[in-house]
Design a protein around this motif. Structure first.
Motif, mmCIF file in Angstrom:
data_model
loop_
_atom_site.group_PDB
_atom_site.id
_atom_site.type_symbol
_atom_site.label_atom_id
_atom_site.label_comp_id
_atom_site.label_asym_id
_atom_site.label_seq_id
_atom_site.Cartn_x
_atom_site.Cartn_y
_atom_site.Cartn_z
ATOM 1 N N ALA A 147 0.823 -1.212 0.000
ATOM 2 C CA ALA A 147 0.000 0.000 0.000
ATOM 3 C C ALA A 147 0.854 1.258 0.000
ATOM 4 C CB ALA A 147 -0.919 0.006 1.217
ATOM 5 N N HIS A 148 2.122 1.130 0.437
ATOM 6 C CA HIS A 148 3.050 2.264 0.492
ATOM 7 C C HIS A 148 2.472 3.425 1.308
ATOM 8 C CE1 HIS A 148 5.435 0.101 -2.403
ATOM 9 N NE2 HIS A 148 4.470 0.139 -3.296
ATOM 10 N N SER A 149 1.800 3.077 2.393
ATOM 11 C CA SER A 149 1.233 4.086 3.279
ATOM 12 C C SER A 149 1.637 3.761 4.712
ATOM 13 C CB SER A 149 -0.302 4.105 3.161
ATOM 14 O OG SER A 149 -0.864 4.973 4.133
ATOM 15 N N PRO A 150 2.705 4.366 5.201
ATOM 16 C CA PRO A 150 3.180 4.091 6.557
ATOM 17 C C PRO A 150 2.107 4.279 7.626
ATOM 18 C CG PRO A 150 4.825 5.333 5.348
ATOM 19 C CD PRO A 150 3.587 5.325 4.504
ATOM 20 N N ARG A 151 1.243 5.274 7.456
ATOM 21 C CA ARG A 151 0.211 5.521 8.465
ATOM 22 C C ARG A 151 -0.819 4.404 8.492
ATOM 23 N NH1 ARG A 151 0.249 10.497 10.787
ATOM 24 N NH2 ARG A 151 1.525 12.118 9.809
ATOM 25 N N LEU A 152 -1.296 3.992 7.316
ATOM 26 C CA LEU A 152 -2.270 2.908 7.252
ATOM 27 C C LEU A 152 -1.668 1.602 7.764
ATOM 28 C CD1 LEU A 152 -4.056 3.520 3.821
ATOM 29 C CD2 LEU A 152 -5.072 3.687 6.105
ATOM 30 N N GLU A 153 -0.429 1.330 7.369
ATOM 31 C CA GLU A 153 0.246 0.109 7.806
ATOM 32 C C GLU A 153 0.450 0.120 9.318
ATOM 33 O OE1 GLU A 153 3.822 -0.623 5.489
ATOM 34 O OE2 GLU A 153 2.818 0.184 3.719
ATOM 35 N N ALA A 154 0.784 1.291 9.874
ATOM 36 C CA ALA A 154 0.993 1.412 11.320
ATOM 37 C C ALA A 154 -0.314 1.159 12.070
ATOM 38 C CB ALA A 154 1.531 2.799 11.668
ATOM 39 N N MET A 155 -1.430 1.665 11.530
ATOM 40 C CA MET A 155 -2.734 1.438 12.158
ATOM 41 C C MET A 155 -3.081 -0.057 12.160
ATOM 42 S SD MET A 155 -4.923 4.594 10.499
ATOM 43 C CE MET A 155 -6.486 3.955 11.120
#
Length: 233
Positions: A147-155
């Motif tokens: 997804a290349h989205s650190p925020r989404l992955e962190a959630m």
């Protein structure tokens, strides 16, 4: 020097207690007596308290005002809320991962799945294998990394971490050993690599909800045997 030693001791106590909690040594909701633990580990109360604070941050224990700490209770309400939230977040990130992931993502997912397949699910005494848990965490991280989205992955990662205790309990107290976990992960990997976002999202939803179903069945059987005892709601 004393501060450094204290931090080292706290880290060791934290790691040991975390392993015991995930291994089902301390039942859900049970009282954790700092003095007893301090004597057991040969450390001061402050060291044990620091480790407990970290474990509370992991969602493995709870702080009770004026009463100390206890193992996080097995709460039906929390379990259902966590499951619903995980499904909403993780399936959304998975769709993004499948849509945006490239060859590098595919390679990392294949590697993570291979490691997971080669790691034993449970220990000889029937507990969830700690090495498998690490491989499992790495696999689900790789699954969503496209997804290349650190925020989404962190959630998504934070939600999985909060579910870790429930996952271990599904083995250690609900004895959910009949499901083919390897097949579930194989299906997830194959659907994701094939670019089937709808199929992968459905498979991930079912994968998450199976643990919840096992614990709810355990709760029902336990309260049926003894109506005076129930999981915290």
């Amino acid at each position: 020097m004393i501060i450094k030693e204290s931090k080292t001791q706290s880290g060791e106590v934290y790691a040991s207690l975390r392993a015991d909690l995930l291994g089902g040594i301390h039942p859900p909701g049970s009282k954790l007596r700092l003095a007893v633990l301090g004597t057991s580990y040969g450390v001061s109360l402050s060291v044990v308290r620091e480790a407990m604070t970290r474990l509370a941050g992991d969602g493995l224990v709870q702080s009770i005002p004026q009463r100390g700490f206890c193992v996080t209770p097995l709460s039906v309400e929390d379990l259902l809320d966590l499951t619903r939230t995980r499904v909403l977040i993780e399936t959304s990130v998975l769709r993004e991962s499948i849509s945006s992931g490239g060859v590098e993502w595919e390679s990392s997912l294949i590697a993570a799945h291979h490691t997971l397949q080669r790691t034993m699910y449970t220990t000889p005494d029937g507990h969830l294998n700690g090495l498998w848990s690490k491989a499992h965490h790495a696999f689900h991280h790789a699954l969503l990394a496209g997804a290349h989205s650190p925020r989404l992955e962190a959630m998504a990662t934070e939600l999985r971490d909060f579910a870790l205790l429930y996952q271990h309990w599904s083995i250690d107290i609900a004895h959910d050993l009949d499901r083919d976990v390897a097949a579930e992960h194989r299906q997830l990997a194959e659907l994701a690599l094939a670019g089937d976002a709808d199929g992968a999202a459905t498979a991930l939803t079912e994968h998450i909800e199976r643990t919840t179903a096992a614990l709810l069945a355990y709760e029902q059987s336990r309260t049926s045997a003894d109506p005076s005892v129930s999981i915290s709601a």
